[in-house]
Design a protein around this motif. Sequence first.
Motif, PDB file in Angstrom:
ATOM      1  N   SER A 357     -50.773  -1.442 -11.642  1.00 34.33           N
ATOM      2  CA  SER A 357     -49.584  -1.440 -10.787  1.00 34.33           C
ATOM      3  C   SER A 357     -49.948  -1.569  -9.305  1.00 34.33           C
ATOM      4  CB  SER A 357     -48.782  -0.156 -11.014  1.00 34.33           C
ATOM      5  OG  SER A 357     -48.410  -0.023 -12.376  1.00 34.33           O
ATOM      6  N   ILE A 358     -50.999  -0.882  -8.889  1.00 39.85           N
ATOM      7  CA  ILE A 358     -51.448  -0.993  -7.492  1.00 39.85           C
ATOM      8  C   ILE A 358     -51.914  -2.407  -7.194  1.00 39.85           C
ATOM      9  CG2 ILE A 358     -53.189  -0.218  -5.830  1.00 39.85           C
ATOM     10  CD1 ILE A 358     -53.080   2.544  -7.181  1.00 39.85           C
ATOM     11  N   LEU A 359     -52.640  -3.002  -8.133  1.00 36.23           N
ATOM     12  CA  LEU A 359     -53.111  -4.374  -7.933  1.00 36.23           C
ATOM     13  C   LEU A 359     -51.940  -5.354  -7.846  1.00 36.23           C
ATOM     14  CD1 LEU A 359     -56.215  -4.576 -10.318  1.00 36.23           C
ATOM     15  CD2 LEU A 359     -56.165  -4.216  -7.851  1.00 36.23           C
ATOM     16  N   LEU A 360     -50.970  -5.196  -8.741  1.00 33.21           N
ATOM     17  CA  LEU A 360     -49.799  -6.079  -8.708  1.00 33.21           C
ATOM     18  C   LEU A 360     -49.063  -5.943  -7.383  1.00 33.21           C
ATOM     19  CD1 LEU A 360     -47.800  -8.012 -10.082  1.00 33.21           C
ATOM     20  CD2 LEU A 360     -46.638  -6.008 -11.035  1.00 33.21           C
ATOM     21  N   TYR A 361     -48.854  -4.725  -6.943  1.00 32.65           N
ATOM     22  CA  TYR A 361     -48.167  -4.485  -5.673  1.00 32.65           C
ATOM     23  C   TYR A 361     -48.955  -5.103  -4.522  1.00 32.65           C
ATOM     24  CZ  TYR A 361     -45.883  -1.986  -1.846  1.00 32.65           C
ATOM     25  OH  TYR A 361     -45.213  -1.678  -0.679  1.00 32.65           O
ATOM     26  N   SER A 362     -50.268  -4.919  -4.516  1.00 31.43           N
ATOM     27  CA  SER A 362     -51.106  -5.459  -3.437  1.00 31.43           C
ATOM     28  C   SER A 362     -51.039  -6.976  -3.388  1.00 31.43           C
ATOM     29  CB  SER A 362     -52.563  -5.014  -3.630  1.00 31.43           C
ATOM     30  OG  SER A 362     -52.667  -3.618  -3.580  1.00 31.43           O
ATOM     31  N   ILE A 363     -51.061  -7.603  -4.559  1.00 35.44           N
ATOM     32  CA  ILE A 363     -50.992  -9.070  -4.619  1.00 35.44           C
ATOM     33  C   ILE A 363     -49.643  -9.568  -4.099  1.00 35.44           C
ATOM     34  CG2 ILE A 363     -50.923 -11.043  -6.203  1.00 35.44           C
ATOM     35  CD1 ILE A 363     -52.976  -9.481  -7.929  1.00 35.44           C
ATOM     36  N   LEU A 364     -48.565  -8.870  -4.522  1.00 38.06           N
ATOM     37  CA  LEU A 364     -47.233  -9.281  -4.064  1.00 38.06           C
ATOM     38  C   LEU A 364     -47.075  -9.084  -2.558  1.00 38.06           C
ATOM     39  CD1 LEU A 364     -44.967  -7.914  -6.950  1.00 38.06           C
ATOM     40  CD2 LEU A 364     -45.516 -10.299  -6.452  1.00 38.06           C
ATOM     41  N   VAL A 365     -47.660  -8.006  -2.022  1.00 41.93           N
ATOM     42  CA  VAL A 365     -47.621  -7.797  -0.569  1.00 41.93           C
ATOM     43  C   VAL A 365     -48.361  -8.922   0.141  1.00 41.93           C
ATOM     44  CG1 VAL A 365     -48.495  -6.331   1.299  1.00 41.93           C
ATOM     45  CG2 VAL A 365     -47.312  -5.298  -0.649  1.00 41.93           C
ATOM     46  N   LYS A 366     -49.507  -9.316  -0.411  1.00 40.66           N
ATOM     47  CA  LYS A 366     -50.268 -10.423   0.178  1.00 40.66           C
ATOM     48  C   LYS A 366     -49.452 -11.712   0.161  1.00 40.66           C
ATOM     49  CE  LYS A 366     -54.032 -12.387   1.782  1.00 40.66           C
ATOM     50  NZ  LYS A 366     -54.544 -12.081   3.142  1.00 40.66           N
ATOM     51  N   LEU A 367     -48.765 -11.962  -0.952  1.00 36.17           N
ATOM     52  CA  LEU A 367     -47.921 -13.160  -1.050  1.00 36.17           C
ATOM     53  C   LEU A 367     -46.731 -13.060  -0.106  1.00 36.17           C
ATOM     54  CD1 LEU A 367     -47.934 -13.691  -4.931  1.00 36.17           C
ATOM     55  CD2 LEU A 367     -49.146 -15.036  -3.214  1.00 36.17           C
ATOM     56  N   LEU A 372     -44.080 -15.596   0.346  1.00 37.35           N
ATOM     57  CA  LEU A 372     -42.848 -14.985  -0.159  1.00 37.35           C
ATOM     58  C   LEU A 372     -42.036 -14.384   0.985  1.00 37.35           C
ATOM     59  CD1 LEU A 372     -43.904 -12.987  -3.361  1.00 37.35           C
ATOM     60  CD2 LEU A 372     -42.645 -15.143  -3.275  1.00 37.35           C
ATOM     61  N   SER A 373     -40.723 -14.409   0.814  1.00 34.88           N
ATOM     62  CA  SER A 373     -39.851 -13.699   1.752  1.00 34.88           C
ATOM     63  C   SER A 373     -39.721 -12.256   1.276  1.00 34.88           C
ATOM     64  CB  SER A 373     -38.476 -14.348   1.786  1.00 34.88           C
ATOM     65  OG  SER A 373     -37.822 -14.178   0.537  1.00 34.88           O
ATOM     66  N   GLN A 374     -39.191 -11.400   2.156  1.00 31.20           N
ATOM     67  CA  GLN A 374     -38.971 -10.007   1.775  1.00 31.20           C
ATOM     68  C   GLN A 374     -38.001  -9.928   0.596  1.00 31.20           C
ATOM     69  OE1 GLN A 374     -40.427  -7.396   2.907  1.00 31.20           O
ATOM     70  NE2 GLN A 374     -39.178  -5.669   2.187  1.00 31.20           N
ATOM     71  N   ASN A 375     -36.987 -10.796   0.631  1.00 30.50           N
ATOM     72  CA  ASN A 375     -36.019 -10.824  -0.475  1.00 30.50           C
ATOM     73  C   ASN A 375     -36.707 -11.126  -1.802  1.00 30.50           C
ATOM     74  OD1 ASN A 375     -33.737 -10.167   0.948  1.00 30.50           O
ATOM     75  ND2 ASN A 375     -33.167 -12.282   1.384  1.00 30.50           N
ATOM     76  N   SER A 376     -37.545 -12.166  -1.797  1.00 28.85           N
ATOM     77  CA  SER A 376     -38.246 -12.569  -3.022  1.00 28.85           C
ATOM     78  C   SER A 376     -39.152 -11.451  -3.508  1.00 28.85           C
ATOM     79  CB  SER A 376     -39.062 -13.833  -2.767  1.00 28.85           C
ATOM     80  OG  SER A 376     -38.227 -14.888  -2.352  1.00 28.85           O
ATOM     81  N   PHE A 377     -39.826 -10.808  -2.581  1.00 28.45           N
ATOM     82  CA  PHE A 377     -40.725  -9.705  -2.904  1.00 28.45           C
ATOM     83  C   PHE A 377     -39.960  -8.594  -3.628  1.00 28.45           C
ATOM     84  CE2 PHE A 377     -42.292  -5.524  -1.369  1.00 28.45           C
ATOM     85  CZ  PHE A 377     -43.559  -5.530  -1.932  1.00 28.45           C
ATOM     86  N   MET A 378     -38.821  -8.201  -3.069  1.00 25.81           N
ATOM     87  CA  MET A 378     -38.036  -7.120  -3.674  1.00 25.81           C
ATOM     88  C   MET A 378     -37.420  -7.540  -5.000  1.00 25.81           C
ATOM     89  SD  MET A 378     -38.497  -4.558  -1.733  1.00 25.81           S
ATOM     90  CE  MET A 378     -37.294  -3.424  -2.436  1.00 25.81           C
ATOM     91  N   VAL A 379     -36.994  -8.799  -5.078  1.00 26.80           N
ATOM     92  CA  VAL A 379     -36.395  -9.309  -6.326  1.00 26.80           C
ATOM     93  C   VAL A 379     -37.416  -9.301  -7.447  1.00 26.80           C
ATOM     94  CG1 VAL A 379     -35.507 -11.388  -7.453  1.00 26.80           C
ATOM     95  CG2 VAL A 379     -34.558 -10.664  -5.259  1.00 26.80           C
ATOM     96  N   ILE A 380     -38.646  -9.703  -7.137  1.00 27.46           N
ATOM     97  CA  ILE A 380     -39.697  -9.716  -8.159  1.00 27.46           C
ATOM     98  C   ILE A 380     -39.965  -8.299  -8.668  1.00 27.46           C
ATOM     99  CG2 ILE A 380     -42.169 -10.115  -8.548  1.00 27.46           C
ATOM    100  CD1 ILE A 380     -41.955 -12.510  -6.638  1.00 27.46           C
TER     101      ILE A 380
END
Length: 637
Positions: A357-367, A372-380
């Motif tokens: 979960s930490i790795l997934l979150y870190s990758i999404l933050v990097k994207l 990625l936009s903030q909206n896309s980040f939260m939607v994912i």
Amino acid sequence: MVNFLEKDYRRIFDQLDSYKVLSAILVITLIVFSPVFSDSEFLTYDDNWYIYENKDVINLSWDSIINMFLSPLSGQYSPLGEVYNSLLYFIFGNNATAFKIVALIVHLLNVFLLFNILKSIFKDKLLVSVVVLFFAIHPMQVETIGWLSVMFRNSVFFMFLGYFFYVKYLDNNFKKYRLLPVIVCYIAACLFKEQAILFPVGIFLINMNRFDFKFNKRIVIETVFWGLLALIFGLLTIKIIHVGGPSLTGRSISIIERIDVLSKAIIGYNYNFILPLNLSFSYPYPLTVSNHFFLTTVFILVILSLGIFFSIKNKIFRFGFLWLLGFLSLSLALSFFSIRETFMADRYVYIGIIGFSILLYSILVKLKNTILSQNSFMVILLCFSMFCAIISFKRVSVFKNSKNLWTNAVKANPQNQYANNSLGFYYRTANDFEKAEHYYKKAIEIDSSYFLAHNNLGYIYAKKKKYGNAIYHFTKAISFYPPYKDAYVNRAAVAKEINRDELLLMDLKKIIEFEPSNVNYREELIKVLFKKKNYSEAVSEAIKVLKYDSKNRLAISYIGRSYFYLHKYKEAIPFITNLMKSEKNNGYYFFIRSVSYYQTGNLGNALKDLQSAQKLGYKIDNNYLDLIIREVKKINN
């Protein structure tokens, strides 16, 4: 507009009260796992011998508790797990639903503790919330709650409690007395499940994260201390496994096969975390090396290299990467060394989910910071959370009973020999021998060397009185895995039924090698030896029984009679006399003692016993009676 939304998200989330977020996660978890509140059954896989057929568990007493701590159970040592089950059984009886509700409560407590631990480690409230939510509701967690024999959930409670106390120790200027509850929690965790030896992984990472991954003298000393404790528990576990019996697997695996299985396990765990659509209770050990072995191995090396690279760059990613490697290490070792029937299991990732979960979150933050936009980040994040919740809610019902569980496993992988065998076992317990036979044959069709399926199919043939077929499959099971005791036990039962004394004799001797102190098997062996007129060996075995049970009437009887037929009349008399204390109305014993007295020159007692035998209705040879009377008269005259 985007910048405004980003600021708005951060502002709203930062203003949320932490415990309201935690409460929301707990409520969501309750809803996701709500199917456990009705119509649950114990599973026929481990729940039987570990819980409702475990004499120590179902008969709670001080003696049973002492035995739990002194005696390993089937190659594992989890005395607190047995005590826990015993208390639940005392309160709820054979109510599996109640057991599962308590299991869910333990999981909720783990969620609560994890939230508080991560909150003290990370400043990012969204990171903490996301990781705890995924830990709480990810579909791979369902097995740990739904399968009651999994004591790791309870072990994790004490591990998390230990981490909680350790954080307090760090926050209070390293006062040594604050380490005492941490040590107590570690010991308690290990007494629930041996997997808790990985506890120092979390201690190390909490320490290193707090001090920006820089060593100091205190960290080094503590690391050595926790490492020594882990080593002690590890060596104890290895010894107990050897005492508890042989491994379930009898494979000889080449290094290429080991690397291939290890690669498949790594890919499998990652895939199941991202797309948990085809989860199974059982992942069968691959029977052949993958056609893409080289590519798979290279892919794993690339992934690990990228993980190391990003760990150097990002502190949070590093924490998640090391957490995942640390807590998956034992599972991957089981895969590499082929210790279990299956090469991976969802329950092994119960703590590892935190790293994923930490790795997934870190990758999404990097994207989010790049494409990625903030909206896309939260939607994912939202979509993945909903996806996990829906899959988990549906999967909980899979663990309602054994039929659901193994039907699902066969559906997930029709070529799963273990699942087919276990589904056969379910139908066998339901007395549907035709379906049981079908699935056992299917398991053997998939893996012709699968000894458990051969043994189980033999059992079905024995029930159908097809004794030749039964012996054939029991023999197959033994040939594929010679240390498998149950196959000898089953074959011995059939051999006894059809009077195959030589085979029965051979199997009983083998069974006794596994259980030297089992008086019941030794008694059966004595009976066969006596029947075959092997009186000397019958005496030898009966004397061994008396070492375990000094008042065993059967052993005393066979020693006395065996000595009699060996013409060792002097040795026979005390055993026959001992036996007659409880066999006062058995004319046969009076008769053979009479003969024994006669042969040793005690004519008076010989006559008395002969007359007693006659009074009790035992048929006496009149010539022998006349002989004794004449001899006694000669002495008297």
